[in-house]
Design a protein around this motif. Structure first.
Motif, PDB file in Angstrom:
ATOM      1  N   ASN A  79       0.826  -1.200   0.000  1.00 16.90           N
ATOM      2  CA  ASN A  79       0.000   0.000   0.000  1.00 16.90           C
ATOM      3  C   ASN A  79       0.865   1.257   0.000  1.00 16.90           C
ATOM      4  O   ASN A  79       0.591   2.217  -0.711  1.00 16.90           O
ATOM      5  N   LEU A  80       1.933   1.226   0.781  1.00 17.18           N
ATOM      6  CA  LEU A  80       2.849   2.365   0.843  1.00 17.18           C
ATOM      7  C   LEU A  80       3.498   2.616  -0.517  1.00 17.18           C
ATOM      8  O   LEU A  80       3.617   3.755  -0.957  1.00 17.18           O
ATOM      9  N   LYS A  81       3.883   1.553  -1.196  1.00 19.14           N
ATOM     10  CA  LYS A  81       4.540   1.679  -2.495  1.00 19.14           C
ATOM     11  C   LYS A  81       3.611   2.231  -3.574  1.00 19.14           C
ATOM     12  O   LYS A  81       4.079   2.725  -4.599  1.00 19.14           O
ATOM     13  N   LYS A  82       2.318   2.160  -3.343  1.00 20.86           N
ATOM     14  CA  LYS A  82       1.351   2.683  -4.307  1.00 20.86           C
ATOM     15  C   LYS A  82       1.112   4.184  -4.158  1.00 20.86           C
ATOM     16  O   LYS A  82       0.485   4.797  -5.015  1.00 20.86           O
ATOM     17  N   LEU A  83       1.592   4.760  -3.073  1.00 19.90           N
ATOM     18  CA  LEU A  83       1.398   6.195  -2.873  1.00 19.90           C
ATOM     19  C   LEU A  83       2.127   6.974  -3.946  1.00 19.90           C
ATOM     20  O   LEU A  83       3.272   6.700  -4.275  1.00 19.90           O
ATOM     21  N   ARG A  84       1.454   7.951  -4.488  1.00 19.24           N
ATOM     22  CA  ARG A  84       2.044   8.805  -5.520  1.00 19.24           C
ATOM     23  C   ARG A  84       1.541  10.223  -5.336  1.00 19.24           C
ATOM     24  O   ARG A  84       0.418  10.435  -4.878  1.00 19.24           O
ATOM     25  N   GLY A  85       2.372  11.161  -5.683  1.00 20.49           N
ATOM     26  CA  GLY A  85       1.937  12.557  -5.690  1.00 20.49           C
ATOM     27  C   GLY A  85       2.065  13.250  -4.364  1.00 20.49           C
ATOM     28  O   GLY A  85       2.967  12.983  -3.582  1.00 20.49           O
ATOM     29  N   TYR A  86       1.109  14.093  -4.081  1.00 23.10           N
ATOM     30  CA  TYR A  86       1.124  15.012  -2.956  1.00 23.10           C
ATOM     31  C   TYR A  86       0.143  14.545  -1.887  1.00 23.10           C
ATOM     32  O   TYR A  86      -1.015  14.289  -2.184  1.00 23.10           O
ATOM     33  N   ILE A  87       0.604  14.421  -0.648  1.00 20.61           N
ATOM     34  CA  ILE A  87      -0.250  13.986   0.462  1.00 20.61           C
ATOM     35  C   ILE A  87      -0.140  15.047   1.549  1.00 20.61           C
ATOM     36  O   ILE A  87       0.951  15.392   1.987  1.00 20.61           O
ATOM     37  N   ARG A  88      -1.299  15.535   1.988  1.00 18.23           N
ATOM     38  CA  ARG A  88      -1.290  16.529   3.060  1.00 18.23           C
ATOM     39  C   ARG A  88      -2.276  16.102   4.131  1.00 18.23           C
ATOM     40  O   ARG A  88      -3.449  15.913   3.856  1.00 18.23           O
ATOM     41  N   ILE A  89      -1.772  15.903   5.342  1.00 18.21           N
ATOM     42  CA  ILE A  89      -2.607  15.529   6.471  1.00 18.21           C
ATOM     43  C   ILE A  89      -2.255  16.470   7.608  1.00 18.21           C
ATOM     44  O   ILE A  89      -1.111  16.577   8.011  1.00 18.21           O
ATOM     45  N   ASN A  90      -3.242  17.160   8.137  1.00 20.93           N
ATOM     46  CA  ASN A  90      -3.014  18.064   9.284  1.00 20.93           C
ATOM     47  C   ASN A  90      -3.393  17.369  10.571  1.00 20.93           C
ATOM     48  O   ASN A  90      -4.178  16.515  10.630  1.00 20.93           O
TER      49      ASN A  90
END
Length: 90
Positions: A79-90
């Motif tokens: 699942n981690l390897k599928k992350l792409r682009g911009y991720i923003r979590i506050n």
């Protein structure tokens, strides 16, 4: 793999972190110098003090509250390897 942005306005903390898929090819990992480091206070006054390579199984053994947020929201290495682009979590 992806860019992770953390913003905490009350404390005025803003971090942009880049995540890469890597593998150990040899050599020794070592601590560099912090970009925020004030040269007046010497090399022993760094923010980053330990550094080590952790594979995903070791990350999962860390207490939940000590894991980087990105590992709290990904249930597996796949699942981690599928992350792409911009991720923003506050």
């Amino acid at each position: 793999m992806c860019v992770y942005e953390y913003i905490n306005l009350p404390t005025r903390v803003h971090a942009v972190e880049l995540f890469f898929a890597v593998h150990v090819a040899g050599g020794k990992i070592k601590i560099g110098s912090d970009p925020e480091h004030d040269p007046e206070h010497g090399i022993n006054n760094q923010i980053i003090t330990p550094v080590e390579y952790l594979d995903y199984s070791k990350i999962l053994k860390l207490p939940f509250q000590e894991r980087h947020r990105i590992f709290k929201y990904t249930a597996s290495i796949e699942n981690l390897k599928k992350l792409r682009g911009y991720i923003r979590i506050n």
